[in-house]
Design a protein around this motif. Structure first.
Motif, PDB file in Angstrom:
ATOM      1  N   HIS A  46      -3.665   0.325  -3.068  1.00 24.36           N
ATOM      2  CA  HIS A  46      -2.927  -0.907  -3.318  1.00 24.36           C
ATOM      3  C   HIS A  46      -2.118  -0.752  -4.606  1.00 24.36           C
ATOM      4  O   HIS A  46      -2.646  -0.388  -5.646  1.00 24.36           O
ATOM      5  CB  HIS A  46      -3.886  -2.086  -3.434  1.00 24.36           C
ATOM      6  N   VAL A  47      -0.817  -1.012  -4.517  1.00 18.60           N
ATOM      7  CA  VAL A  47       0.074  -0.909  -5.673  1.00 18.60           C
ATOM      8  C   VAL A  47       0.811  -2.236  -5.808  1.00 18.60           C
ATOM      9  O   VAL A  47       1.410  -2.726  -4.851  1.00 18.60           O
ATOM     10  CB  VAL A  47       1.090   0.248  -5.488  1.00 18.60           C
ATOM     11  N   PRO A  62       3.838  -4.642  -7.082  1.00 17.89           N
ATOM     12  CA  PRO A  62       5.285  -4.423  -7.269  1.00 17.89           C
ATOM     13  C   PRO A  62       5.653  -4.162  -8.726  1.00 17.89           C
ATOM     14  O   PRO A  62       6.552  -3.386  -9.026  1.00 17.89           O
ATOM     15  CB  PRO A  62       5.911  -5.722  -6.767  1.00 17.89           C
ATOM     16  N   ARG A  63       4.944  -4.801  -9.648  1.00 16.28           N
ATOM     17  CA  ARG A  63       5.217  -4.588 -11.071  1.00 16.28           C
ATOM     18  C   ARG A  63       4.950  -3.122 -11.455  1.00 16.28           C
ATOM     19  O   ARG A  63       5.676  -2.546 -12.262  1.00 16.28           O
ATOM     20  CB  ARG A  63       4.348  -5.517 -11.908  1.00 16.28           C
ATOM     21  N   GLN A  64       3.924  -2.518 -10.874  1.00 16.73           N
ATOM     22  CA  GLN A  64       3.625  -1.114 -11.159  1.00 16.73           C
ATOM     23  C   GLN A  64       4.738  -0.215 -10.627  1.00 16.73           C
ATOM     24  O   GLN A  64       5.134   0.754 -11.287  1.00 16.73           O
ATOM     25  CB  GLN A  64       2.294  -0.714 -10.523  1.00 16.73           C
ATOM     26  N   ALA A  65       5.238  -0.519  -9.454  1.00 13.78           N
ATOM     27  CA  ALA A  65       6.323   0.267  -8.875  1.00 13.78           C
ATOM     28  C   ALA A  65       7.585   0.138  -9.713  1.00 13.78           C
ATOM     29  O   ALA A  65       8.289   1.124  -9.970  1.00 13.78           O
ATOM     30  CB  ALA A  65       6.586  -0.174  -7.438  1.00 13.78           C
ATOM     31  N   ALA A  66       7.869  -1.071 -10.194  1.00 12.91           N
ATOM     32  CA  ALA A  66       9.042  -1.289 -11.031  1.00 12.91           C
ATOM     33  C   ALA A  66       8.902  -0.550 -12.357  1.00 12.91           C
ATOM     34  O   ALA A  66       9.867   0.030 -12.864  1.00 12.91           O
ATOM     35  CB  ALA A  66       9.239  -2.781 -11.273  1.00 12.91           C
ATOM     36  N   ARG A  87       0.830  -1.199   0.000  1.00 12.04           N
ATOM     37  CA  ARG A  87       0.000   0.000   0.000  1.00 12.04           C
ATOM     38  C   ARG A  87       0.866   1.251   0.000  1.00 12.04           C
ATOM     39  O   ARG A  87       1.817   1.374   0.764  1.00 12.04           O
ATOM     40  CB  ARG A  87      -0.909   0.018   1.227  1.00 12.04           C
ATOM     41  N   VAL A  88       0.526   2.166  -0.907  1.00 14.44           N
ATOM     42  CA  VAL A  88       1.215   3.446  -0.998  1.00 14.44           C
ATOM     43  C   VAL A  88       0.143   4.530  -0.957  1.00 14.44           C
ATOM     44  O   VAL A  88      -0.758   4.552  -1.798  1.00 14.44           O
ATOM     45  CB  VAL A  88       2.041   3.553  -2.302  1.00 14.44           C
ATOM     46  N   LEU A 136       7.158   2.188 -12.905  1.00 16.67           N
ATOM     47  CA  LEU A 136       7.328   3.606 -12.618  1.00 16.67           C
ATOM     48  C   LEU A 136       8.805   3.959 -12.455  1.00 16.67           C
ATOM     49  O   LEU A 136       9.280   4.963 -13.003  1.00 16.67           O
ATOM     50  CB  LEU A 136       6.560   3.993 -11.349  1.00 16.67           C
ATOM     51  N   ALA A 137       9.544   3.129 -11.745  1.00  9.54           N
ATOM     52  CA  ALA A 137      10.980   3.378 -11.557  1.00  9.54           C
ATOM     53  C   ALA A 137      11.720   3.303 -12.887  1.00  9.54           C
ATOM     54  O   ALA A 137      12.580   4.144 -13.169  1.00  9.54           O
ATOM     55  CB  ALA A 137      11.555   2.358 -10.572  1.00  9.54           C
TER      56      ALA A 137
END
Length: 59
Positions: free
Chosen positions: A7-8, A10-14, A2-3, A16-17
């Motif tokens: 709910h996020v 890990p693939r979405q965070a990767a 959670r961010v 974005l990075a």
């Protein structure tokens, strides 16, 4: 994960990075290209370019 209460995955965070790294690298490359091209071409560079153009015209 959670961010900020959402709910996020890990693939979405990767993703974005990776997008941020790509944008940063592209911005740096454009800045570097502009900085390297601030000086006008030298006389020798212009002569070499003209010689190259002339050699291509003959072929």
């Amino acid at each position: 994960m959670r961010v900020l209460g959402k709910h996020v995955f890990p693939r979405q965070a990767a993703l974005l990075a990776a997008g941020a790294v790509f944008l940063g690298a592209t911005t740096y490359d454009v800045h570097r290209s502009i900085k390297n091209n601030e000086q006008p071409p030298t006389k020798e560079q212009m002569e070499a370019l003209q010689d190259y153009i002339n050699s291509k015209k003959q072929n």
